[in-house]
Write an enzyme that holds these catalytic residues in place. Structure first.
Site, mmCIF file in Angstrom:
data_model
loop_
_atom_site.group_PDB
_atom_site.id
_atom_site.type_symbol
_atom_site.label_atom_id
_atom_site.label_comp_id
_atom_site.label_asym_id
_atom_site.label_seq_id
_atom_site.Cartn_x
_atom_site.Cartn_y
_atom_site.Cartn_z
ATOM 1 C CG LEU A 39 -22.990 5.102 -21.651
ATOM 2 C CD1 LEU A 39 -23.366 6.581 -21.571
ATOM 3 C CD2 LEU A 39 -21.792 4.899 -22.584
ATOM 4 C CD GLU A 41 -18.441 4.605 -11.109
ATOM 5 O OE1 GLU A 41 -17.324 4.930 -10.671
ATOM 6 O OE2 GLU A 41 -19.282 3.968 -10.447
ATOM 7 C CG HIS A 43 -18.485 4.036 -21.419
ATOM 8 N ND1 HIS A 43 -19.133 2.944 -20.902
ATOM 9 C CD2 HIS A 43 -17.891 3.607 -22.548
ATOM 10 C CE1 HIS A 43 -18.950 1.900 -21.698
ATOM 11 N NE2 HIS A 43 -18.193 2.268 -22.711
ATOM 12 C CE LYS A 155 -11.282 -3.238 -20.206
ATOM 13 N NZ LYS A 155 -12.367 -3.228 -21.139
ATOM 14 C CD GLN A 159 -10.780 1.247 -29.278
ATOM 15 O OE1 GLN A 159 -11.411 0.371 -29.856
ATOM 16 N NE2 GLN A 159 -11.293 1.945 -28.288
HETATM 17 P P1 AMP Z 1 -16.585 0.763 -25.615
HETATM 18 O O1 AMP Z 1 -17.979 1.251 -25.370
HETATM 19 O O2 AMP Z 1 -16.233 -0.470 -24.863
HETATM 20 O O3 AMP Z 1 -16.238 0.705 -27.090
HETATM 21 O O4 AMP Z 1 -15.623 1.871 -25.021
HETATM 22 C C1 AMP Z 1 -15.712 3.225 -25.396
HETATM 23 C C2 AMP Z 1 -14.557 3.991 -24.817
HETATM 24 O O5 AMP Z 1 -14.556 3.865 -23.397
HETATM 25 C C3 AMP Z 1 -13.181 3.457 -25.291
HETATM 26 O O6 AMP Z 1 -12.320 4.558 -25.539
HETATM 27 C C4 AMP Z 1 -12.724 2.652 -24.100
HETATM 28 O O7 AMP Z 1 -11.316 2.540 -24.003
HETATM 29 C C5 AMP Z 1 -13.289 3.466 -22.948
HETATM 30 N N1 AMP Z 1 -13.395 2.619 -21.749
HETATM 31 C C6 AMP Z 1 -14.010 1.422 -21.639
HETATM 32 N N2 AMP Z 1 -13.841 0.910 -20.409
HETATM 33 C C7 AMP Z 1 -13.087 1.800 -19.716
HETATM 34 C C8 AMP Z 1 -12.552 1.848 -18.390
HETATM 35 N N3 AMP Z 1 -12.765 0.864 -17.517
HETATM 36 N N4 AMP Z 1 -11.810 2.913 -18.041
HETATM 37 C C9 AMP Z 1 -11.589 3.934 -18.931
HETATM 38 N N5 AMP Z 1 -12.058 3.958 -20.186
HETATM 39 C C10 AMP Z 1 -12.792 2.912 -20.581
#
Ligand code: AMP
Length: 290
Positions: A39, A41, A43, A155, A159
């Protein structure tokens, strides 16, 4: 003062389901943040958004094998569950779900969910089975958690759009909330994969957000022609020795189809590889009626 519930950690589906059922019966709202962990910021912002609105926030961490291609980084994907628990607590998640592959895909597993049209372009073109894995795991998680709202990040713009489409098409009782991109001080969009970058790649990786910023400036100054915008962004990215452009496109925010002119709400989406590490970023462009 409101009583703060202690954090509950679940690894199996049945006990999580019955715990959540009790909360729902008490009329509590449930927010859900699905992640692959490690995780940051970004997340954290989703967890905080849920915490601000919901009675309870479920955070899942699961590195879902079906959304990785055979040559991708499934085994190398960074993991640090102890640190993740601390981050999750600090941001306000009170129910954590960490299933494993046997729990999510037991022997005999045979069912997949696919969204058409929105998944063949952009990241779907570079990662052909990726979205099928995403929509399948998110459906399963929605069925387990039954959240009132689920929080996703802009981001991963494609998706988020695909999940919204799926939730609407399959009449799922969940509202999909999309939260803004969280960035490092130098503009790089936060990502668990940033940890793979060498110092030199990390420095050059700011070109994604810099090129999008340049696109925003061009649009502001009245340049609406996609080809002109993309050529300038491409030149900026290709000037970085370690950068290998995967895709760069100006698409309709609604259909994800390329548009020649930015005269409707648009998404400028970019993916760049630094060595084996593939980074994505995007800019949403709101076009007013007038
Ligand atoms: P992940 O763990 O990469 O599958 O991401 C989980 C969730 O966190 C997804 O909905 C991503 O779009 C969101 N997320 C990842 N990176 C960011 C970011 N930099 N800013 C905002 N949300 C993010």
């Amino acid at each position: 003062m409101e009583e703060v519930a202690p954090v509950k950690i679940f690894n199996d589906i049945d006990s999580l389901k019955s715990y959540l059922k009790e909360l729902r019966q008490k009329g509590k709202s449930i927010g859900f943040v699905p992640t692959m962990g490690y995780l940051h910021e970004g997340h954290g912002s989703l967890i905080k958004a849920s915490y601000a609105r919901e009675d309870h926030t479920v955070l899942s961490i699961y590195v879902n094998p079906t959304q990785f291609g055979p040559a991708e980084d499934l085994d190398a994907y960074p993991r640090d569950i102890d640190r993740d628990i601390e981050v999750a607590k600090a941001c306000g998640a009170d129910i954590l779900f960490f299933p494993n592959d046997e729990v999510m895909y037991p022997e005999g597993y045979a069912t997949y969910v696919e969204v058409e049209n929105l998944t063949e372009t952009l990241c779907g073109a570079s990662r052909p089975s990726h979205f099928k894995g995403v929509t399948t795991i998110v459906t399963k998680l929605f069925n387990i958690v039954k959240p009132d709202r689920a929080y996703f990040g802009q981001k991963d713009a494609q998706q988020s759009l695909v999940i919204k489409r799926m939730a609407a098409d399959l009449n799922m009782d969940v509202e999909v909330v999309v939260c803004p991109i969280v960035r490092e001080d130098d503009g790089l969009a936060m990502s668990s994969r940033n940890t793979y970058l060498t110092p030199r790649q990390r420095q050059q990786a700011t070109i994604l957000s810099k090129s999008l910023k340049r696109a925003a400036e061009m649009l502001q100054s009245g340049v609406l022609d996609s080809t002109t915008i993309l050529e300038e962004m491409k030149a900026m990215i290709e000037a970085q020795a370690e950068a290998n452009l995967d895709y760069i496109q100006v698409v309709s925010e609604r259909t994800l189809k390329p548009i020649e002119k930015v005269n409707e709400n648009a998404l400028i989406a970019v993916a760049v590889k630094f060595g084996k590490t593939r980074l994505i970023d995007n800019l949403t462009v709101e076009v007013s009626e007038s």
